[in-house]
Design an enzyme around this catalytic site. Structure first.
Site, short mmCIF file in Angstrom:
data_model
loop_
_atom_site.label_atom_id
_atom_site.label_comp_id
_atom_site.label_asym_id
_atom_site.label_seq_id
_atom_site.Cartn_x
_atom_site.Cartn_y
_atom_site.Cartn_z
N SER A 40 0.87 -1.18 0.00
CA SER A 40 0.00 0.00 0.00
C SER A 40 0.90 1.22 0.00
CB SER A 40 -0.88 0.02 1.24
OG SER A 40 -1.51 1.28 1.39
N TYR A 53 -1.29 -0.76 10.28
CA TYR A 53 -1.47 -1.09 8.86
C TYR A 53 -0.28 -0.58 8.05
CZ TYR A 53 -3.61 -1.32 4.23
OH TYR A 53 -3.86 -1.61 2.92
N ALA A 54 0.11 0.67 8.27
CA ALA A 54 1.24 1.24 7.54
C ALA A 54 2.52 0.46 7.79
CB ALA A 54 1.41 2.71 7.92
N SER A 56 2.79 -2.70 8.59
CA SER A 56 2.74 -4.00 7.92
C SER A 56 3.03 -3.86 6.43
CB SER A 56 1.39 -4.68 8.15
OG SER A 56 0.36 -4.05 7.42
N LYS A 57 2.55 -2.79 5.81
CA LYS A 57 2.78 -2.59 4.38
C LYS A 57 4.23 -2.17 4.12
CE LYS A 57 -1.27 -3.96 3.73
NZ LYS A 57 -1.47 -5.35 3.37
N ILE A 86 -8.41 2.62 -3.38
CA ILE A 86 -9.05 1.83 -4.44
C ILE A 86 -10.49 1.57 -4.01
CG2 ILE A 86 -8.95 -0.30 -5.80
CD1 ILE A 86 -6.53 1.64 -6.19
N THR A 88 -12.98 -0.33 -3.15
CA THR A 88 -13.27 -1.69 -2.70
C THR A 88 -14.07 -1.61 -1.40
OG1 THR A 88 -11.32 -1.90 -1.28
CG2 THR A 88 -11.05 -2.48 -3.62
#
Length: 145
Positions: A40, A53-54, A56-57, A86, A88
């Site tokens: 990401s 999250y950041a 992990s990416k 995106i 989704t």
């Protein structure tokens, strides 16, 4: 710090395990093939309240670069894709001020479509990208430009 009880280890472990299984299979077949990981743009930029999250990416990006260096001479190319926002189900409230502010930061001023990301992945899997190794390619609609 985070809104979800996930840790960076848990978020990127799946990418590591799947990549490991794919690479083992490719090396048994004379080592020719391509791995494309999905990270990401947040792995590069970070995002307040989404540090888990950041992180992990960012780990997926580092994994990609490390694998690329280890496997290139064995005939396996490894790259990754860094999507922005995106369209989704992951983005649950598309009208929230936070999401709208993020979209406003893109040059195109819109969400990307899953098909646009798929086209980039198809390119990275093809021979047309045969000189790309260890690349982390942004597909963000011009985030921050």
């Amino acid at each position: 710090m985070s809104r979800e009880p996930r840790t960076p280890l848990v978020c990127s472990l799946g990418t590591f395990l799947v990549s490991q299984a794919v690479v083992k299979s490719l090396l048994k077949q004379e080592g020719h093939g391509v791995v494309v990981n999905i990270a990401s743009i947040l792995g590069r930029t970070g995002l307040r309240n989404y540090s888990h999250y950041a992180a992990s990416k960012g780990g997926v990006m580092a994994l990609t670069k490390s694998m690329a260096g280890e496997l290139a001479k064995k005939g396996v190319r490894v790259n990754c894709v860094l999507p922005g926002a995106i369209d989704t189900p992951l983005i649950k409230d598309k009208s929230s001020p936070e999401v709208l502010a993020y979209i406003a930061l893109t040059a195109l001023g819109r969400y990307g479509q899953p098909e646009e990301v798929a086209e980039l992945v198809a390119f990275l899997l093809s021979e047309k990208s045969s000189f790309m190794v260890g690349s982390c390619v942004e597909i963000t609609g011009g985030l921050g430009v």
